[in-house]
Design a protein around this motif. Sequence first.
Motif, mmCIF file in Angstrom:
data_model
loop_
_atom_site.group_PDB
_atom_site.id
_atom_site.type_symbol
_atom_site.label_atom_id
_atom_site.label_comp_id
_atom_site.label_asym_id
_atom_site.label_seq_id
_atom_site.Cartn_x
_atom_site.Cartn_y
_atom_site.Cartn_z
ATOM 1 N N ALA A 41 0.830 -1.201 0.000
ATOM 2 C CA ALA A 41 0.000 0.000 0.000
ATOM 3 C C ALA A 41 0.863 1.248 0.000
ATOM 4 O O ALA A 41 0.593 2.200 -0.746
ATOM 5 N N LEU A 45 1.277 3.987 -3.102
ATOM 6 C CA LEU A 45 0.375 5.057 -2.685
ATOM 7 C C LEU A 45 0.279 6.171 -3.728
ATOM 8 O O LEU A 45 -0.787 6.768 -3.912
ATOM 9 N N PHE A 48 -2.520 5.515 -6.120
ATOM 10 C CA PHE A 48 -3.810 5.836 -5.511
ATOM 11 C C PHE A 48 -4.047 7.349 -5.544
ATOM 12 O O PHE A 48 -5.117 7.814 -5.936
ATOM 13 N N VAL A 62 -9.328 4.164 2.230
ATOM 14 C CA VAL A 62 -8.053 3.761 2.828
ATOM 15 C C VAL A 62 -8.337 3.007 4.122
ATOM 16 O O VAL A 62 -9.308 3.291 4.819
ATOM 17 N N TRP A 76 -11.732 0.896 7.842
ATOM 18 C CA TRP A 76 -11.731 1.565 6.542
ATOM 19 C C TRP A 76 -12.346 2.947 6.664
ATOM 20 O O TRP A 76 -13.335 3.142 7.367
ATOM 21 N N LYS A 108 -0.714 10.100 5.332
ATOM 22 C CA LYS A 108 -0.224 9.160 4.314
ATOM 23 C C LYS A 108 0.543 7.991 4.946
ATOM 24 O O LYS A 108 0.393 6.848 4.521
ATOM 25 N N VAL A 111 -1.532 4.788 6.276
ATOM 26 C CA VAL A 111 -2.351 3.985 5.371
ATOM 27 C C VAL A 111 -1.844 2.547 5.386
ATOM 28 O O VAL A 111 -0.689 2.274 5.075
ATOM 29 N N TRP A 114 -5.335 0.383 0.598
ATOM 30 C CA TRP A 114 -6.210 1.296 -0.114
ATOM 31 C C TRP A 114 -6.922 0.550 -1.224
ATOM 32 O O TRP A 114 -6.501 -0.521 -1.628
ATOM 33 N N TYR A 116 -10.001 1.353 -4.676
ATOM 34 C CA TYR A 116 -10.970 2.192 -5.367
ATOM 35 C C TYR A 116 -11.563 1.396 -6.514
ATOM 36 O O TYR A 116 -11.084 0.326 -6.870
ATOM 37 N N ARG A 124 -6.556 -2.458 -6.047
ATOM 38 C CA ARG A 124 -5.848 -2.485 -4.766
ATOM 39 C C ARG A 124 -4.352 -2.516 -5.048
ATOM 40 O O ARG A 124 -3.932 -2.882 -6.136
#
Length: 131
Positions: A41, A45, A48, A62, A76, A108, A111, A114, A116, A124
Motif C-alpha cells: 500500500a 500510494l 492511488f 483507505v 476503513w 499518508k 495507510v 487502499w 478504489y 488495490r
Amino acid sequence: MRAMLLIGFWVLLITGCTSQPAASAPDASRQGDAELAMDAAQANLDQFINAIESGDGQDFAVQTFIDEEGSTKNFWVTGVTLDSDQFTGTVEEGVASLQTGQQWTVAKGDVLDWKYLRNDQVIRPSTQASE
C-alpha cells in the motif's frame, strides 16, 4: 566462488519453501501478510493519489488503525479526498471509540491498505485489479 553462492542461495530457497511452519505460525503468517499488504500500500500510494487527483475512479477508501485500550484496531475510511497530504473521509464501520459515518483524517504514513473502483473493478495495491 560465484557458483558456490548461487548454489547456496538455491539450497536455501528450496529448503525454505518446503519446510513446515511451527504450530504457532498462522498468527505470525497473518502478521507477515499484514506487513506485506502495508508495504504494498505504501509503495503504490502514489498510484492511488494519482487516481484521486485525476478522477480516474470512484469509491476511494483507505484502511488505517487506531490504538485503544492496549490494542490496535484496523478500519476503513471511505469516500476519501486528498488535502495537504492527508486523506479525509468517513469511518465505514464503527470500531473502538469511532462511530460509523464519523469523519476521519488519515496521514499518508498511516495507510495500511487502499482501494478504489475503476471500470467495475476494485483496484488495490497488491493486485492492481481484483475482487
